[in-house]
Write a protein that holds these residues in place. Sequence first.
Motif, PDB file in Angstrom:
ATOM      1  N   ALA A 193     145.779 149.970  97.996  1.00 52.60           N
ATOM      2  CA  ALA A 193     145.645 151.384  97.637  1.00 52.60           C
ATOM      3  C   ALA A 193     144.170 151.749  97.602  1.00 52.60           C
ATOM      4  N   GLN A 194     143.895 152.999  97.297  1.00 50.86           N
ATOM      5  CA  GLN A 194     142.529 153.435  97.078  1.00 50.86           C
ATOM      6  C   GLN A 194     141.952 152.719  95.850  1.00 50.86           C
ATOM      7  N   PRO A 195     140.638 152.474  95.814  1.00 48.83           N
ATOM      8  CA  PRO A 195     140.041 151.796  94.659  1.00 48.83           C
ATOM      9  C   PRO A 195     140.357 152.462  93.321  1.00 48.83           C
ATOM     10  N   ALA A 196     140.511 153.786  93.322  1.00 55.61           N
ATOM     11  CA  ALA A 196     140.824 154.470  92.064  1.00 55.61           C
ATOM     12  C   ALA A 196     142.178 154.027  91.518  1.00 55.61           C
ATOM     13  N   VAL A 197     143.152 153.791  92.406  1.00 60.61           N
ATOM     14  CA  VAL A 197     144.467 153.316  91.971  1.00 60.61           C
ATOM     15  C   VAL A 197     144.339 151.903  91.396  1.00 60.61           C
ATOM     16  N   VAL A 198     143.561 151.079  92.065  1.00 66.40           N
ATOM     17  CA  VAL A 198     143.314 149.728  91.558  1.00 66.40           C
ATOM     18  C   VAL A 198     142.675 149.791  90.173  1.00 66.40           C
ATOM     19  N   ASP A 199     141.709 150.675  89.993  1.00 68.79           N
ATOM     20  CA  ASP A 199     141.061 150.807  88.694  1.00 68.79           C
ATOM     21  C   ASP A 199     142.058 151.242  87.621  1.00 68.79           C
ATOM     22  N   ALA A 200     143.004 152.105  87.985  1.00 67.82           N
ATOM     23  CA  ALA A 200     144.026 152.520  87.021  1.00 67.82           C
ATOM     24  C   ALA A 200     144.860 151.326  86.573  1.00 67.82           C
ATOM     25  N   CYS A 201     145.196 150.439  87.506  1.00 67.76           N
ATOM     26  CA  CYS A 201     145.941 149.228  87.156  1.00 67.76           C
ATOM     27  C   CYS A 201     145.110 148.297  86.282  1.00 67.76           C
ATOM     28  N   ARG A 202     143.817 148.234  86.561  1.00 65.00           N
ATOM     29  CA  ARG A 202     142.928 147.385  85.764  1.00 65.00           C
ATOM     30  C   ARG A 202     142.852 147.865  84.310  1.00 65.00           C
ATOM     31  N   ILE A 203     143.000 149.169  84.112  1.00 62.85           N
ATOM     32  CA  ILE A 203     142.965 149.712  82.749  1.00 62.85           C
ATOM     33  C   ILE A 203     144.155 149.212  81.934  1.00 62.85           C
ATOM     34  N   VAL A 204     145.336 149.148  82.541  1.00 60.63           N
ATOM     35  CA  VAL A 204     146.559 148.860  81.778  1.00 60.63           C
ATOM     36  C   VAL A 204     146.977 147.397  81.832  1.00 60.63           C
ATOM     37  N   ARG A 205     146.356 146.601  82.685  1.00 54.84           N
ATOM     38  CA  ARG A 205     146.755 145.197  82.763  1.00 54.84           C
ATOM     39  C   ARG A 205     146.416 144.471  81.457  1.00 54.84           C
ATOM     40  N   LEU A 206     147.174 143.429  81.178  1.00 56.63           N
ATOM     41  CA  LEU A 206     146.810 142.566  80.065  1.00 56.63           C
ATOM     42  C   LEU A 206     145.628 141.705  80.481  1.00 56.63           C
ATOM     43  N   PRO A 207     144.755 141.338  79.561  1.00 55.57           N
ATOM     44  CA  PRO A 207     143.606 140.516  79.961  1.00 55.57           C
ATOM     45  C   PRO A 207     144.061 139.154  80.473  1.00 55.57           C
ATOM     46  N   TYR A 208     143.398 138.703  81.518  1.00 56.75           N
ATOM     47  CA  TYR A 208     143.666 137.370  82.084  1.00 56.75           C
ATOM     48  C   TYR A 208     145.149 137.218  82.445  1.00 56.75           C
ATOM     49  N   HIS A 209     145.677 138.225  83.131  1.00 61.01           N
ATOM     50  CA  HIS A 209     147.125 138.273  83.386  1.00 61.01           C
ATOM     51  C   HIS A 209     147.570 137.330  84.491  1.00 61.01           C
ATOM     52  N   LEU A 210     146.630 136.783  85.289  1.00 62.13           N
ATOM     53  CA  LEU A 210     146.997 135.923  86.409  1.00 62.13           C
ATOM     54  C   LEU A 210     146.319 134.568  86.217  1.00 62.13           C
ATOM     55  N   SER A 211     147.107 133.519  86.052  1.00 58.34           N
ATOM     56  CA  SER A 211     146.553 132.217  85.693  1.00 58.34           C
ATOM     57  C   SER A 211     145.679 131.650  86.805  1.00 58.34           C
ATOM     58  N   ALA A 212     144.815 130.736  86.417  1.00 57.37           N
ATOM     59  CA  ALA A 212     143.948 130.064  87.387  1.00 57.37           C
ATOM     60  C   ALA A 212     144.772 129.269  88.392  1.00 57.37           C
ATOM     61  N   GLN A 213     145.853 128.641  87.930  1.00 56.48           N
ATOM     62  CA  GLN A 213     146.698 127.862  88.837  1.00 56.48           C
ATOM     63  C   GLN A 213     147.364 128.762  89.877  1.00 56.48           C
ATOM     64  N   THR A 214     147.858 129.912  89.432  1.00 57.38           N
ATOM     65  CA  THR A 214     148.489 130.850  90.363  1.00 57.38           C
ATOM     66  C   THR A 214     147.507 131.314  91.425  1.00 57.38           C
ATOM     67  N   GLN A 215     146.304 131.662  90.994  1.00 59.31           N
ATOM     68  CA  GLN A 215     145.297 132.106  91.951  1.00 59.31           C
ATOM     69  C   GLN A 215     144.973 131.004  92.952  1.00 59.31           C
ATOM     70  N   ALA A 216     144.864 129.778  92.476  1.00 59.44           N
ATOM     71  CA  ALA A 216     144.522 128.659  93.359  1.00 59.44           C
ATOM     72  C   ALA A 216     145.617 128.408  94.386  1.00 59.44           C
ATOM     73  N   VAL A 217     146.878 128.397  93.940  1.00 60.92           N
ATOM     74  CA  VAL A 217     148.004 128.137  94.851  1.00 60.92           C
ATOM     75  C   VAL A 217     148.130 129.259  95.877  1.00 60.92           C
TER      76      VAL A 217
END
Length: 375
Positions: A235-259
Amino acid sequence: MITLADLPLRDDLVGAEPYGAPQLVVPVVLNVNENPYPPSATVRREMAEAVVEAAGQLNRYPEREALELRRDLANYLGHDLGPENIWVANGSNEIMSHLLTAFGGPGRRVLTFTPTYSMYPEYARNTCTEYVTAPRRADFTLDADLIVDAIEEHRPTVVLITTPNNPTGTTTSLQVIDEVCRRSDAIVVVDEAYQEFARTDSALELMTRHPRLVVSRTMSKAFALAGGRVGYLAAQPAVVDACRIVRLPYHLSAQTQAVARVALRHSDELLGRVHELAETARAFEAWLRTRGYDVVDSEANFTLFGRFADRHNVWQQLLDRGVLIRETGPDGYLRASAGTPAEMAALRDALDDISPTMLGEPTTRVDPVLQGETA
């Protein structure tokens, strides 16, 4: 011991049941649209090595913005996207929850078109967003006027268009999506969970024209990574920023990102089965038609077919023969995922073993809004 009735549960959750497709131990599992082929031994070893490396930093929080994974996903999607255009979360479920938390909420509506994915009303309920629907055409497709008329009637802030649609497998053309975006100021979310299996072009083609267009994807199906829980949007960066506002902190684990990053490095290999699975589903549909079944034209890795006078009885008879498919979608239909050659042979044999008198008009009606599938 206490029960739910003893707790101050939200009023709209009283009587609700946890969502989930059956998870049964049977020889043939074709009910949740998974990719039946696991990653190769080579890819698994690299994933394991990546997890071991990530484990060396598990005393620290994961990289909060997942920038490297977002960069890899942008490269995979192409269309001149960068990491600023990508958001990634714990499955497409969390992507949709982020979007409705950001753009839905009390006093706002989300609109979609039934029959479709049955988690949508739960996303709406959980974010206190009003859920409204309009029926698809008789062939389960959509046209621009149908969508725009529903938008004008309901005035949603978010519109969900699922293509290929779950559970029907039908698609919505770029021309329709383009016209809807031109004629509406809503956030238009095109859910492309099964896009890699489709012959039609992606709505990513329209990204530069429409700033409120969002394209949602998942690595669960085509990448054989359902257990990894990786969903993402473009999406546009503004939409991404909106998601960043409401996400829980550290919502995606290091293992998930690595895999996930390993999977993307091996995208050619992991996506190699996509065409095969699509062809398997189309071949199964052709076989069904020779047996007199009503089959919905699909461009996904699953098939919706019927119509059965008592679909639950058919579902149970298949299960009794060791084959698990999904009792979902419009009344009288069942849905089967594409599997391995041996799994599809078992499904065909089981269907042939069931009396043809099972076909016919269903005697009951089920609200199609409530039918669908997990992401």
